[in-house]
Design a protein around this motif. Structure first.
Motif, PDB file in Angstrom:
ATOM      1  N   HIS A  35       0.834  -1.207   0.000  1.00  0.00           N
ATOM      2  CA  HIS A  35       0.000   0.000   0.000  1.00  0.00           C
ATOM      3  C   HIS A  35       0.867   1.255   0.000  1.00  0.00           C
ATOM      4  O   HIS A  35       0.639   2.184  -0.775  1.00  0.00           O
ATOM      5  CB  HIS A  35      -0.902   0.014   1.234  1.00  0.00           C
ATOM      6  CG  HIS A  35      -2.056  -0.918   1.137  1.00  0.00           C
ATOM      7  ND1 HIS A  35      -3.125  -0.690   0.324  1.00  0.00           N
ATOM      8  CD2 HIS A  35      -2.311  -2.090   1.749  1.00  0.00           C
ATOM      9  CE1 HIS A  35      -3.985  -1.682   0.450  1.00  0.00           C
ATOM     10  NE2 HIS A  35      -3.516  -2.549   1.307  1.00  0.00           N
ATOM     11  N   THR A  75       0.609  -0.483 -11.179  1.00  0.00           N
ATOM     12  CA  THR A  75      -0.613  -1.023 -10.594  1.00  0.00           C
ATOM     13  C   THR A  75      -0.710  -2.519 -10.844  1.00  0.00           C
ATOM     14  O   THR A  75      -1.036  -3.297  -9.953  1.00  0.00           O
ATOM     15  CB  THR A  75      -1.813  -0.299 -11.188  1.00  0.00           C
ATOM     16  OG1 THR A  75      -1.548   1.090 -11.182  1.00  0.00           O
ATOM     17  CG2 THR A  75      -3.047  -0.555 -10.391  1.00  0.00           C
TER      18      THR A  75
ATOM     19  N   PHE B  95     -10.588  -6.141 -16.101  1.00  0.00           N
ATOM     20  CA  PHE B  95      -9.234  -5.595 -15.966  1.00  0.00           C
ATOM     21  C   PHE B  95      -9.276  -4.146 -15.499  1.00  0.00           C
ATOM     22  O   PHE B  95      -8.552  -3.757 -14.585  1.00  0.00           O
ATOM     23  CB  PHE B  95      -8.495  -5.697 -17.303  1.00  0.00           C
ATOM     24  CG  PHE B  95      -7.187  -4.978 -17.305  1.00  0.00           C
ATOM     25  CD1 PHE B  95      -6.084  -5.551 -16.716  1.00  0.00           C
ATOM     26  CD2 PHE B  95      -7.063  -3.721 -17.866  1.00  0.00           C
ATOM     27  CE1 PHE B  95      -4.884  -4.888 -16.688  1.00  0.00           C
ATOM     28  CE2 PHE B  95      -5.876  -3.049 -17.841  1.00  0.00           C
ATOM     29  CZ  PHE B  95      -4.784  -3.639 -17.252  1.00  0.00           C
ATOM     30  N   ILE B  98     -10.207  -3.966 -11.777  1.00  0.00           N
ATOM     31  CA  ILE B  98      -9.077  -4.327 -10.905  1.00  0.00           C
ATOM     32  C   ILE B  98      -8.068  -3.198 -10.891  1.00  0.00           C
ATOM     33  O   ILE B  98      -7.541  -2.815  -9.845  1.00  0.00           O
ATOM     34  CB  ILE B  98      -8.427  -5.635 -11.399  1.00  0.00           C
ATOM     35  CG1 ILE B  98      -9.346  -6.813 -11.140  1.00  0.00           C
ATOM     36  CG2 ILE B  98      -7.101  -5.868 -10.691  1.00  0.00           C
ATOM     37  CD1 ILE B  98      -8.795  -8.115 -11.602  1.00  0.00           C
ATOM     38  N   PHE B  99      -7.830  -2.614 -12.079  1.00  0.00           N
ATOM     39  CA  PHE B  99      -6.883  -1.501 -12.168  1.00  0.00           C
ATOM     40  C   PHE B  99      -7.319  -0.343 -11.282  1.00  0.00           C
ATOM     41  O   PHE B  99      -6.522   0.203 -10.519  1.00  0.00           O
ATOM     42  CB  PHE B  99      -6.770  -1.049 -13.624  1.00  0.00           C
ATOM     43  CG  PHE B  99      -5.966   0.197 -13.792  1.00  0.00           C
ATOM     44  CD1 PHE B  99      -4.590   0.146 -13.778  1.00  0.00           C
ATOM     45  CD2 PHE B  99      -6.579   1.424 -13.958  1.00  0.00           C
ATOM     46  CE1 PHE B  99      -3.852   1.287 -13.919  1.00  0.00           C
ATOM     47  CE2 PHE B  99      -5.844   2.571 -14.097  1.00  0.00           C
ATOM     48  CZ  PHE B  99      -4.480   2.500 -14.082  1.00  0.00           C
ATOM     49  N   THR B 102      -6.947  -1.186  -7.513  1.00  0.00           N
ATOM     50  CA  THR B 102      -5.569  -1.276  -7.051  1.00  0.00           C
ATOM     51  C   THR B 102      -4.851   0.061  -7.148  1.00  0.00           C
ATOM     52  O   THR B 102      -3.922   0.335  -6.409  1.00  0.00           O
ATOM     53  CB  THR B 102      -4.823  -2.333  -7.866  1.00  0.00           C
ATOM     54  OG1 THR B 102      -5.630  -3.487  -7.936  1.00  0.00           O
ATOM     55  CG2 THR B 102      -3.514  -2.706  -7.225  1.00  0.00           C
ATOM     56  N   PHE B 103      -5.323   0.931  -8.060  1.00  0.00           N
ATOM     57  CA  PHE B 103      -4.649   2.213  -8.266  1.00  0.00           C
ATOM     58  C   PHE B 103      -4.773   3.115  -7.043  1.00  0.00           C
ATOM     59  O   PHE B 103      -3.839   3.824  -6.695  1.00  0.00           O
ATOM     60  CB  PHE B 103      -5.247   2.892  -9.500  1.00  0.00           C
ATOM     61  CG  PHE B 103      -4.598   4.182  -9.866  1.00  0.00           C
ATOM     62  CD1 PHE B 103      -3.318   4.187 -10.396  1.00  0.00           C
ATOM     63  CD2 PHE B 103      -5.242   5.386  -9.694  1.00  0.00           C
ATOM     64  CE1 PHE B 103      -2.708   5.368 -10.735  1.00  0.00           C
ATOM     65  CE2 PHE B 103      -4.644   6.571 -10.040  1.00  0.00           C
ATOM     66  CZ  PHE B 103      -3.368   6.560 -10.558  1.00  0.00           C
ATOM     67  N   THR B 104      -5.912   3.094  -6.372  1.00  0.00           N
ATOM     68  CA  THR B 104      -6.053   3.909  -5.163  1.00  0.00           C
ATOM     69  C   THR B 104      -5.286   3.234  -4.034  1.00  0.00           C
ATOM     70  O   THR B 104      -5.376   2.032  -3.853  1.00  0.00           O
ATOM     71  CB  THR B 104      -7.529   4.049  -4.779  1.00  0.00           C
ATOM     72  OG1 THR B 104      -8.104   2.758  -4.780  1.00  0.00           O
ATOM     73  CG2 THR B 104      -8.267   4.916  -5.740  1.00  0.00           C
ATOM     74  N   ILE B 108      -6.198  -2.853  -2.396  1.00  0.00           N
ATOM     75  CA  ILE B 108      -5.504  -3.663  -3.394  1.00  0.00           C
ATOM     76  C   ILE B 108      -6.331  -4.924  -3.628  1.00  0.00           C
ATOM     77  O   ILE B 108      -6.792  -5.549  -2.669  1.00  0.00           O
ATOM     78  CB  ILE B 108      -4.089  -4.057  -2.924  1.00  0.00           C
ATOM     79  CG1 ILE B 108      -3.145  -2.854  -2.981  1.00  0.00           C
ATOM     80  CG2 ILE B 108      -3.521  -5.163  -3.784  1.00  0.00           C
ATOM     81  CD1 ILE B 108      -1.753  -3.186  -2.547  1.00  0.00           C
ATOM     82  N   VAL B 109      -6.560  -5.268  -4.897  1.00  0.00           N
ATOM     83  CA  VAL B 109      -7.233  -6.528  -5.187  1.00  0.00           C
ATOM     84  C   VAL B 109      -6.219  -7.647  -5.019  1.00  0.00           C
ATOM     85  O   VAL B 109      -5.148  -7.630  -5.613  1.00  0.00           O
ATOM     86  CB  VAL B 109      -7.782  -6.548  -6.618  1.00  0.00           C
ATOM     87  CG1 VAL B 109      -8.426  -7.886  -6.901  1.00  0.00           C
ATOM     88  CG2 VAL B 109      -8.786  -5.457  -6.820  1.00  0.00           C
TER      89      VAL B 109
END
Lengths: 94, 130, 84
Positions: A35, A75, B95, B98-99, B102-104, B108-109
């Motif tokens: 994270h 990512t 996709f 998930i992106f 996970t980007f924030t 996280i996935v």
């Protein structure tokens, strides 16, 4: 004015780098470090590249491509690392 | 829609990489974009794609906001939640989703399971029940 | 000012290098290497912009767009080895 703005962006990016990378040295779980690394390596680097873009707009194609690939690959790497490390050896880890 | 979107994506990457708008370069780029094999034919609606792109644009400021929130108030607890997949039929939109998650930086996935749920890992300010 | 920026970035690069050197858990090492790869590419990009050198910038962009692919493959291989 623009110069100041670009140095502010680069400064924020470098601050993010230090903030997000220092937890790597601690004793947290891999996912927790992931994270803070996503703050450092994705958002911090994007801020730095944006600062560069303000500084020298002439190289914009390269810098825009860099921002896109940064967001995408970092990512995806975060997802792949989370997936592999969690389904691999959850119980071996302390 | 799928093929045209694909072509535009490839041409954008090509022109950003070469940064050259001469006729010869345009011809080479179009030829490569057409000749590269397509992996699958997707049939998402245009509306779903537009919504996804809107979400991407919104995700960037939100990611920075979450980053500042993490910096100002330390988040020390973590947990795993399940969330339903919104478009289980389409690989492209899965996709994208998930992106976005996970980007924030707070989420996280970890895994997208076959039964239609994501496993999402979050950080929280304090533990909920311990 | 520009030199200060570069020195700060190299200092930040030392943190994951130190982590990769001392930690024995393989996933922590992978995290450190992922961080190193991104940071080096960004440093190369900054140098290219400061020196106004287009070719160096192209190299940095290529490193960024292919560099992490190897790490992803490595992660999958490690997972397979764990399972077998």
């Amino acid at each position: 004015m623009i110069n100041l703005l670009s140095y502010t962006c680069i400064g924020i990016g470098i601050f993010f780098w230090f903030w997000g990378t220092l937890p790597l040295l601690g004793k947290k779980s891999v996912l927790f470090k992931l994270h803070s690394l996503s703050v450092a390596d994705t958002l911090g680097s994007m801020a730095i590249v944006f600062g560069l873009l303000l500084k020298i707009p002439r190289e914009w194609p390269l810098l825009v491509l860099t921002i896109i690939t940064l967001a995408l690959w970092n990512t995806m790497l975060g997802y792949v690392l989370a997936y592999c490390s969690s389904s691999g050896g959850e119980n071996e880890r302390a | 829609m799928g093929t045209i979107g694909n072509l535009i994506l490839r041409l954008t990457i090509w022109f950003l990489l070469t940064s050259d708008l001469s006729v010869a370069n345009i011809i080479i780029g179009v030829a490569i974009a057409v000749l590269l094999p397509r992996s699958y034919t997707s049939h998402e609606s245009v509306k779903a794609w537009c919504r996804a792109f809107q979400k991407i644009l919104l995700a960037i400021p939100q990611a920075y906001l979450e980053a500042f929130e993490l910096i100002i108030r330390p988040h020390n607890a973590e947990d795993v939640v399940l969330e339903k997949i919104q478009y289980p039929r389409s690989p492209g939109l899965i996709f994208l989703e998930i992106f976005l998650i996970t980007f924030t930086p707070k989420t996280i996935v970890v895994k997208s399971r076959a039964d239609g749920y994501y496993e999402i890992h979050r950080v929280l300010r304090r533990a909920k029940n311990s | 000012m520009n030199n200060l920026i570069l020195i700060a970035m190299i200092l930040a690069l030392l943190i994951p290098i130190c982590e990769a050197w001392k930690d024995e858990n393989i996933w922590q090492t992978m995290l450190a290497f992922a961080s190193i790869s991104t940071k080096t590419a960004i440093i190369a990009l900054v140098v290219s912009v400061l020196r106004d050198d287009w070719m160096l910038g192209v190299v940095a962009a290529i490193i960024l767009s292919v560099g992490n692919a190897g790490l992803m493959l490595l992660a999958h291989i490690l997972k397979r080895m764990r399972e077998s």
